[in-house]
Scaffold this motif. Structure first.
Motif, short mmCIF file in Angstrom:
data_model
loop_
_atom_site.label_atom_id
_atom_site.label_comp_id
_atom_site.label_asym_id
_atom_site.label_seq_id
_atom_site.Cartn_x
_atom_site.Cartn_y
_atom_site.Cartn_z
N ILE A 63 0.85 -1.19 0.00
CA ILE A 63 0.00 0.00 0.00
C ILE A 63 0.88 1.23 0.00
CG2 ILE A 63 -1.84 1.24 1.22
CD1 ILE A 63 -2.58 -1.39 2.61
N PRO A 64 0.57 2.23 -0.85
CA PRO A 64 1.34 3.48 -0.80
C PRO A 64 1.24 4.10 0.58
CG PRO A 64 -0.02 3.41 -2.78
CD PRO A 64 -0.44 2.25 -1.91
N LEU A 65 2.34 4.67 1.05
CA LEU A 65 2.36 5.27 2.39
C LEU A 65 1.27 6.32 2.55
CD1 LEU A 65 3.68 5.53 5.15
CD2 LEU A 65 5.30 7.14 4.14
N GLU A 66 1.00 7.09 1.52
CA GLU A 66 -0.04 8.11 1.58
C GLU A 66 -1.39 7.51 1.99
OE1 GLU A 66 -1.76 11.61 -1.27
OE2 GLU A 66 -1.41 9.67 -2.19
N GLY A 67 -1.68 6.29 1.52
CA GLY A 67 -2.93 5.62 1.84
C GLY A 67 -3.00 5.10 3.26
N LEU A 68 -1.88 5.14 3.97
CA LEU A 68 -1.86 4.61 5.33
C LEU A 68 -1.94 5.69 6.41
CD1 LEU A 68 0.78 1.81 4.78
CD2 LEU A 68 -1.66 1.52 5.17
N LEU A 69 -2.02 6.94 6.00
CA LEU A 69 -2.16 8.00 6.98
C LEU A 69 -3.50 7.84 7.69
CD1 LEU A 69 -0.79 11.00 4.90
CD2 LEU A 69 0.42 9.59 6.56
N GLY A 70 -3.48 7.71 8.99
CA GLY A 70 -4.69 7.49 9.77
C GLY A 70 -5.23 6.07 9.70
#
Length: 111
Positions: A63-70
């Motif tokens: 998963i792209p890191l951006e999608g893992l925020l929160g």
């Protein structure tokens, strides 16, 4: 300066994370849908622990890191506290064209 920036061809890289999510068998479908919504790619689903009723599944995904925020809070809400996850850096990948365009628009607004 703006014209020069518009004419430059470049690739933007984004960090991709190796994510392992452990959840009950009943919630795997919800977790898989959420991974897809976050632009993730599922590498596999395996059974962990005891087999049979109440068995647990481990979902492995990139998963792209951006999608893992929160994500911790979102996963707890999605699974009512049933799931846990871990993540580690895997690699960099080229940002998709639609995201690059969005980034360009944000940057041009600053120039």
């Amino acid at each position: 300066m703006r014209r020069a920036m518009e004419d430059i061809e470049f690739n933007v890289l984004e960090p991709i994370m190796n994510v392992e999510i452990t959840t009950s068998e009943e919630l795997v479908g919800d977790v898989l849908s959420d991974i897809s919504r976050r632009r993730g790619t599922v590498r596999g689903v395996s059974e962990v622990g005891k087999q049979g009723v109440g068995s647990r599944r481990q979902v492995e995904a990139d998963i792209p890191l951006e999608g893992l925020l929160g994500y911790s809070t979102a996963l707890r809400s999605l699974t009512k506290g049933d799931a846990s996850f871990s993540m580690a850096f895997k690699s960099y990948d080229v940002l998709p064209d639609d995201r690059v365009e969005q980034l360009r628009k944000e940057l041009y607004g600053l120039l």
